[in-house]
Design a protein around this motif. Structure first.
Motif, short mmCIF file in Angstrom:
data_model
loop_
_atom_site.label_atom_id
_atom_site.label_comp_id
_atom_site.label_asym_id
_atom_site.label_seq_id
_atom_site.Cartn_x
_atom_site.Cartn_y
_atom_site.Cartn_z
N LEU A 51 52.02 36.37 42.17
CA LEU A 51 50.87 37.56 42.10
C LEU A 51 49.83 37.07 41.33
O LEU A 51 49.90 36.72 40.16
N ILE A 52 48.74 37.31 41.86
CA ILE A 52 47.43 37.06 41.33
C ILE A 52 46.51 38.17 41.74
O ILE A 52 47.00 39.09 42.43
N GLY A 53 45.29 38.14 41.42
CA GLY A 53 44.43 39.18 41.50
C GLY A 53 42.89 38.79 41.29
O GLY A 53 42.63 37.83 40.79
N LYS A 54 42.25 40.25 41.26
CA LYS A 54 40.83 39.88 41.06
C LYS A 54 40.37 41.53 40.68
O LYS A 54 40.68 42.41 41.27
N HIS A 55 39.51 41.14 39.86
CA HIS A 55 38.86 42.47 39.25
C HIS A 55 37.83 42.93 40.35
O HIS A 55 37.02 42.26 41.18
N LEU A 56 37.83 44.44 40.58
CA LEU A 56 37.10 44.68 41.63
C LEU A 56 36.47 46.24 41.19
O LEU A 56 37.22 47.10 40.35
N LYS A 57 35.23 46.28 41.55
CA LYS A 57 34.45 47.72 41.21
C LYS A 57 35.08 48.73 42.18
O LYS A 57 35.44 48.50 43.40
N VAL A 58 35.20 49.85 41.85
CA VAL A 58 35.72 50.96 42.64
C VAL A 58 34.81 51.18 43.83
O VAL A 58 35.16 51.52 44.84
N GLU A 59 33.59 51.07 43.54
CA GLU A 59 32.58 51.19 44.50
C GLU A 59 32.76 50.10 45.51
O GLU A 59 32.50 50.46 46.95
N THR A 60 32.95 49.12 45.29
CA THR A 60 33.31 47.89 46.23
C THR A 60 34.60 48.26 47.17
O THR A 60 34.71 48.06 48.13
N LEU A 61 35.66 48.73 46.44
CA LEU A 61 36.88 49.32 47.20
C LEU A 61 36.48 50.17 48.16
O LEU A 61 36.93 50.19 49.28
N GLU B 55 39.03 44.32 56.85
CA GLU B 55 38.72 42.79 57.05
C GLU B 55 37.96 42.21 55.90
O GLU B 55 38.43 41.02 55.58
N GLU B 56 37.31 42.87 55.16
CA GLU B 56 36.44 42.49 53.61
C GLU B 56 37.61 42.11 52.74
O GLU B 56 37.48 41.19 52.15
N ILE B 57 38.62 43.17 52.46
CA ILE B 57 39.63 42.87 51.70
C ILE B 57 40.48 41.73 51.99
O ILE B 57 40.86 40.75 51.21
N LYS B 58 40.75 41.51 53.11
CA LYS B 58 41.51 40.53 53.74
C LYS B 58 40.62 38.97 53.39
O LYS B 58 41.31 38.10 52.86
N LYS B 59 39.54 39.07 53.48
CA LYS B 59 38.49 37.86 53.25
C LYS B 59 38.64 37.56 51.56
O LYS B 59 38.67 36.37 51.21
N MET B 60 38.45 38.74 50.74
CA MET B 60 38.48 38.50 49.43
C MET B 60 40.01 37.91 49.14
O MET B 60 39.83 36.90 48.00
N ILE B 61 40.99 38.29 49.59
CA ILE B 61 42.29 37.83 49.22
C ILE B 61 42.50 36.29 49.82
O ILE B 61 43.01 35.31 49.04
N GLU B 62 41.74 36.22 50.85
CA GLU B 62 41.85 34.61 51.36
C GLU B 62 41.11 33.71 50.50
O GLU B 62 41.29 32.45 50.23
N ALA B 63 39.94 34.21 49.94
CA ALA B 63 39.23 33.40 49.48
C ALA B 63 39.76 33.06 47.78
O ALA B 63 39.26 32.27 46.83
N ASN B 64 40.66 34.02 47.32
CA ASN B 64 41.01 33.98 46.01
C ASN B 64 42.66 33.63 45.89
O ASN B 64 43.22 33.74 44.76
N SER B 65 43.11 33.07 47.03
CA SER B 65 44.64 32.95 47.12
C SER B 65 45.49 31.75 46.64
O SER B 65 46.64 31.29 46.74
N GLU B 66 44.32 30.96 45.97
CA GLU B 66 45.03 29.40 45.78
C GLU B 66 45.57 29.62 44.32
O GLU B 66 46.28 28.42 44.14
N GLY B 67 45.56 30.55 43.72
CA GLY B 67 46.26 30.56 42.33
C GLY B 67 47.86 30.59 42.45
O GLY B 67 48.42 30.72 43.27
#
Length: 100
Positions: free
Chosen positions: A72-82, A88-100
């Motif tokens: 399990l990993i993650g990323k800080h996210l502004k509520v407005e961004t959420l 699809e955009e959330i999926k892209k964020m996950i793909e861009a940060n899933s190396e950890g």
């Protein structure tokens, strides 16, 4: 760990995004009063009011948690961004940060 005194995710945001509060055990320390929500349409993706170490997220933000290569990993996210992000955009964020 710090105690949550205010919620970062109000009822309008929860409803708008379609979040479902979960008590499913995840491999993370959660701040005592922080809530964990499952993100709709994506399996094992969570929106949390604290980070993976139990630290409360700053006002106006949340934590996007998901499984990476090593757990399990993650990323800080502004509520407005959420609120404004598509699945699809959330999926892209996950793909861009899933190396950890």
């Amino acid at each position: 760990m710090t105690k949550v005194t205010e919620v970062n995710l109000d009822e309008e945001t929860i409803r708008q995004v379609g979040l479902q509060q979960t008590d499913k055990p995840i491999n993370a320390q959660i701040a005592p009063d922080a809530r964990v929500f499952s993100y709709p349409f994506l399996e094992e993706v969570y929106i949390m009011e604290s980070d993976l170490y139990g630290n409360t997220m700053p006002k106006g933000s949340c934590f996007l948690a998901f499984n990476g290569k090593h757990g399990l990993i993650g990323k800080h996210l502004k509520v407005e961004t959420l609120k404004n992000a598509s699945v699809e955009e959330i999926k892209k964020m996950i793909e861009a940060n899933s190396e950890g």
